[in-house]
Write a protein that holds these residues in place. Structure first.
Motif, mmCIF file in Angstrom:
data_model
loop_
_atom_site.group_PDB
_atom_site.id
_atom_site.type_symbol
_atom_site.label_atom_id
_atom_site.label_comp_id
_atom_site.label_asym_id
_atom_site.label_seq_id
_atom_site.Cartn_x
_atom_site.Cartn_y
_atom_site.Cartn_z
ATOM 1 N N MET A 1 0.855 -1.195 0.000
ATOM 2 C CA MET A 1 0.000 0.000 0.000
ATOM 3 C C MET A 1 0.885 1.237 0.000
ATOM 4 O O MET A 1 1.835 1.343 0.778
ATOM 5 C CB MET A 1 -0.917 -0.002 1.229
ATOM 6 N N ASN A 2 0.555 2.230 -0.845
ATOM 7 C CA ASN A 2 1.405 3.419 -0.978
ATOM 8 C C ASN A 2 1.240 4.401 0.177
ATOM 9 O O ASN A 2 2.165 5.141 0.509
ATOM 10 C CB ASN A 2 1.100 4.133 -2.305
ATOM 11 N N ASP A 3 0.056 4.448 0.784
ATOM 12 C CA ASP A 3 -0.182 5.391 1.882
ATOM 13 C C ASP A 3 0.716 5.043 3.063
ATOM 14 O O ASP A 3 0.786 3.892 3.497
ATOM 15 C CB ASP A 3 -1.638 5.339 2.313
ATOM 16 N N GLN A 4 1.378 6.034 3.626
ATOM 17 C CA GLN A 4 2.308 5.813 4.739
ATOM 18 C C GLN A 4 1.666 6.042 6.096
ATOM 19 O O GLN A 4 2.149 5.527 7.108
ATOM 20 C CB GLN A 4 3.534 6.732 4.578
ATOM 21 N N THR A 5 0.599 6.817 6.146
ATOM 22 C CA THR A 5 -0.106 7.066 7.408
ATOM 23 C C THR A 5 -1.606 7.046 7.154
ATOM 24 O O THR A 5 -2.059 7.142 6.001
ATOM 25 C CB THR A 5 0.262 8.432 8.021
ATOM 26 N N VAL A 6 -2.384 6.931 8.221
ATOM 27 C CA VAL A 6 -3.833 7.005 8.125
ATOM 28 C C VAL A 6 -4.248 8.468 7.976
ATOM 29 O O VAL A 6 -3.773 9.343 8.720
ATOM 30 C CB VAL A 6 -4.496 6.395 9.380
ATOM 31 N N LEU A 7 -5.113 8.753 7.006
ATOM 32 C CA LEU A 7 -5.618 10.091 6.749
ATOM 33 C C LEU A 7 -7.124 10.127 6.947
ATOM 34 O O LEU A 7 -7.791 9.080 6.931
ATOM 35 C CB LEU A 7 -5.271 10.529 5.319
ATOM 36 N N LEU A 8 -7.688 11.336 7.121
ATOM 37 C CA LEU A 8 -9.125 11.453 7.310
ATOM 38 C C LEU A 8 -9.888 10.841 6.146
ATOM 39 O O LEU A 8 -10.966 10.278 6.320
ATOM 40 C CB LEU A 8 -9.516 12.928 7.470
ATOM 41 N N GLY A 9 -9.323 10.915 4.953
ATOM 42 C CA GLY A 9 -9.971 10.357 3.777
ATOM 43 C C GLY A 9 -10.181 8.859 3.848
ATOM 44 O O GLY A 9 -11.056 8.315 3.173
ATOM 45 N N HIS A 10 -9.387 8.168 4.694
ATOM 46 C CA HIS A 10 -9.562 6.722 4.825
ATOM 47 C C HIS A 10 -10.865 6.357 5.537
ATOM 48 O O HIS A 10 -11.258 5.189 5.541
ATOM 49 C CB HIS A 10 -8.372 6.118 5.592
ATOM 50 N N GLY A 11 -11.545 7.355 6.124
ATOM 51 C CA GLY A 11 -12.829 7.093 6.755
ATOM 52 C C GLY A 11 -13.971 7.815 6.076
ATOM 53 O O GLY A 11 -15.054 7.915 6.637
ATOM 54 N N SER A 12 -13.744 8.273 4.851
ATOM 55 C CA SER A 12 -14.714 9.131 4.171
ATOM 56 C C SER A 12 -15.803 8.380 3.437
ATOM 57 O O SER A 12 -16.802 8.966 3.026
ATOM 58 C CB SER A 12 -13.978 10.026 3.165
ATOM 59 N N GLY A 13 -15.621 7.083 3.231
ATOM 60 C CA GLY A 13 -16.591 6.314 2.454
ATOM 61 C C GLY A 13 -16.285 6.281 0.977
ATOM 62 O O GLY A 13 -17.033 5.648 0.210
ATOM 63 N N GLY A 14 -15.194 6.898 0.551
ATOM 64 C CA GLY A 14 -14.849 6.957 -0.868
ATOM 65 C C GLY A 14 -13.735 6.004 -1.256
ATOM 66 O O GLY A 14 -13.560 4.929 -0.664
ATOM 67 N N MET A 17 -11.175 5.033 1.465
ATOM 68 C CA MET A 17 -11.719 4.077 2.425
ATOM 69 C C MET A 17 -11.775 2.684 1.815
ATOM 70 O O MET A 17 -11.436 1.694 2.476
ATOM 71 C CB MET A 17 -13.105 4.515 2.873
ATOM 72 N N LYS A 18 -12.166 2.590 0.540
ATOM 73 C CA LYS A 18 -12.180 1.283 -0.120
ATOM 74 C C LYS A 18 -10.772 0.699 -0.175
ATOM 75 O O LYS A 18 -10.568 -0.503 0.008
ATOM 76 C CB LYS A 18 -12.761 1.409 -1.534
ATOM 77 N N ARG A 19 -9.788 1.576 -0.390
ATOM 78 C CA ARG A 19 -8.406 1.098 -0.478
ATOM 79 C C ARG A 19 -7.924 0.528 0.858
ATOM 80 O O ARG A 19 -7.303 -0.536 0.894
ATOM 81 C CB ARG A 19 -7.488 2.237 -0.938
ATOM 82 N N ILE A 20 -8.219 1.211 1.945
ATOM 83 C CA ILE A 20 -7.753 0.703 3.239
ATOM 84 C C ILE A 20 -8.504 -0.577 3.611
ATOM 85 O O ILE A 20 -7.920 -1.498 4.199
ATOM 86 C CB ILE A 20 -7.891 1.778 4.343
ATOM 87 N N LYS A 132 -13.717 4.291 11.144
ATOM 88 C CA LYS A 132 -13.860 5.734 11.277
ATOM 89 C C LYS A 132 -12.464 6.330 11.492
ATOM 90 O O LYS A 132 -11.622 5.706 12.149
ATOM 91 C CB LYS A 132 -14.747 6.109 12.466
ATOM 92 N N VAL A 133 -12.223 7.511 10.936
ATOM 93 C CA VAL A 133 -10.969 8.232 11.150
ATOM 94 C C VAL A 133 -11.294 9.578 11.771
ATOM 95 O O VAL A 133 -12.189 10.285 11.300
ATOM 96 C CB VAL A 133 -10.201 8.429 9.825
ATOM 97 N N VAL A 134 -10.593 9.919 12.859
ATOM 98 C CA VAL A 134 -10.826 11.179 13.567
ATOM 99 C C VAL A 134 -9.614 12.085 13.427
ATOM 100 O O VAL A 134 -8.523 11.652 13.051
ATOM 101 C CB VAL A 134 -11.130 10.924 15.058
ATOM 102 N N ASN A 135 -9.814 13.359 13.726
ATOM 103 C CA ASN A 135 -8.744 14.347 13.592
ATOM 104 C C ASN A 135 -7.577 14.032 14.516
ATOM 105 O O ASN A 135 -7.735 13.379 15.555
ATOM 106 C CB ASN A 135 -9.275 15.749 13.925
ATOM 107 N N ARG A 136 -6.413 14.509 14.155
ATOM 108 C CA ARG A 136 -5.236 14.359 15.002
ATOM 109 C C ARG A 136 -5.532 14.901 16.402
ATOM 110 O O ARG A 136 -6.159 15.946 16.565
ATOM 111 C CB ARG A 136 -4.050 15.133 14.416
ATOM 112 N N GLY A 137 -5.062 14.144 17.401
ATOM 113 C CA GLY A 137 -5.255 14.566 18.775
ATOM 114 C C GLY A 137 -6.570 14.153 19.387
ATOM 115 O O GLY A 137 -6.843 14.476 20.543
ATOM 116 N N HIS A 138 -7.409 13.413 18.628
ATOM 117 C CA HIS A 138 -8.735 13.049 19.131
ATOM 118 C C HIS A 138 -8.951 11.542 19.223
ATOM 119 O O HIS A 138 -10.073 11.116 19.517
ATOM 120 C CB HIS A 138 -9.821 13.655 18.237
ATOM 121 N N GLY A 139 -7.918 10.719 19.001
ATOM 122 C CA GLY A 139 -8.171 9.288 18.982
ATOM 123 C C GLY A 139 -7.090 8.429 19.587
ATOM 124 O O GLY A 139 -7.227 7.218 19.614
ATOM 125 N N ASP A 140 -5.991 9.021 20.049
ATOM 126 C CA ASP A 140 -4.919 8.248 20.668
ATOM 127 C C ASP A 140 -4.421 7.131 19.757
ATOM 128 O O ASP A 140 -4.110 6.039 20.204
ATOM 129 C CB ASP A 140 -5.386 7.674 22.004
#
Length: 341
Positions: A1-14, A17-20, A132-140
């Motif tokens: 997988m090319n993504d190096q970190t989890v991004l908000l888009g990974h929880g967007s339903g698009g 998210m399908k890729r993750i 679900k993906v949450v903003n930085r600082g909100h999910g530990d």
């Protein structure tokens, strides 16, 4: 997988998210049911007379990786064990992820692979999930919710309310390993001996005990609050007293040393791979031998018995000390070790 970190888009339903889902979750622990891609898994109906056992739990432990496992192993073991305590044959799991933006993808992959390995060990299938993906600082970093479903065979009925005076109390192994591991890892403490989490799926151990001792009253896993809270709950459910012997309780000497150094009561320290069993006295030896026949029950012991309670003082748990006296064992008040699961 090319993504190096989890991004908000990974929880967007698009697309992200399908890729993750495809490249991380399904690739790590996908099953035929999960691959169908439906919002609900359609599972075979139980046989006539069977009942379903269902349980769910959410895991928020820090650190996410620790000696003996990681949050993924903990999430599978915790729910498998909860369902198995009902005497159920555990069949299916769901896995829900709450991910914080910026969580390293390589760590997520490792956690997911551990989920797959632990589910395979337990003989269960991951059949549905949510992300679900949450903003930085909100999910530990990462939280995981697992839910489990199992089938209870016809005629099997286990409950803490069934414990009776004269019954034996068994423990499948040493106390406190998980709680002390999490605490020492979190606080960067070093001990002379290696201490690691006991997180383990115990459904096969329970099945073996039920085959050897079919009249088992109940099983209970002494997680948060330790065996002290577990036995107090059983005493209250069954309107009895529980009596355990200090000399009979298996404890890793390194764990006991850590508890003494830090001022913890070993009876209140959490476990994630141990099981309490209450059964009739005449089946206790058979149950013990069945526990010891399982790799996760090698240190199993008969640690006490059930007594009738006195109406004037309520239900109690007593520890028979090495000095021949009895002391009351209370439930844990508050948090002794925060966020151990």
């Amino acid at each position: 997988m090319n993504d190096q970190t989890v991004l908000l888009g990974h929880g967007s339903g698009g697309v992200m998210m399908k890729r993750i889902i495809d490249q991380v979750f399904a690739a790590s622990y996908g099953s035929e049911e999960l691959a169908q891609g439906n919002d609900a898994a359609v599972l075979p109906a139980p046989e006539p007379g069977q009942r379903l056992a269902f349980s769910t739990d959410t895991f928020v432990v820090t650190p996410h990786f620790f000696p003996g496992g990681n949050i993924g192993r903990l999430a599978v073991c915790g729910t498998v064990n909860d369902v198995a305590t009902a005497g159920a044959q555990v069949k299916y799991l769901s896995v829900g992820m709450v991910l914080e933006e910026g969580f390293p993808m390589d760590q997520l992959l490792e956690i997911c692979q551990t989920i797959k390995e632990t589910a395979d060990e337990a003989g269960v299938h991951v059949v549905t999930g949510d992300t679900k993906v949450v903003n930085r600082g909100h999910g530990d970093g990462i939280y995981i919710n697992t839910a489990g479903v199992g089938l209870i065979p016809q005629g099997r009925n286990l409950s803490g309310s069934l414990c009776q005076p004269g019954d034996a109390i068994l423990l499948s192994g040493t106390l406190g390993d998980h709680g002390i591991t999490i605490m020492s890892t979190r606080e960067n403490l070093s001990f002379s001996a290696n201490i690691k989490s006991d997180a383990a799926p115990l459904n096969h151990l329970i099945a073996g005990v039920l085959e050897a001792a079919p009249d088992v009253r109940c099983f209970r896993d002494p997680t948060r609050g330790g065996i002290a809270s577990t036995l107090n709950e059983l005493a209250s459910q069954s309107n009895t007293d529980m009596v355990i012997s200090e000399d009979a309780i298996p404890v890793n000497p390194a764990v006991m040393g850590a508890c003494e150094m830090l001022g913890y009561d070993i009876l209140q320290v959490a476990n994630e791979g141990k099981m309490v069993c209450v059964c009739p006295q005449n089946q206790a030896q058979a149950a013990l031998e069945a526990m010891r026949a399982n790799p996760y029950g090698l240190d199993a012991a008969i640690i006490g018995h059930v007594e009738a309670s006195r109406p004037d003082r309520g239900n109690k748990v007593f520890l028979e000390t090495a000095f021949g006296t009895r002391r009351i064992v209370d439930m844990l008040v508050g948090e002794q070790l925060p966020r151990i699961c």
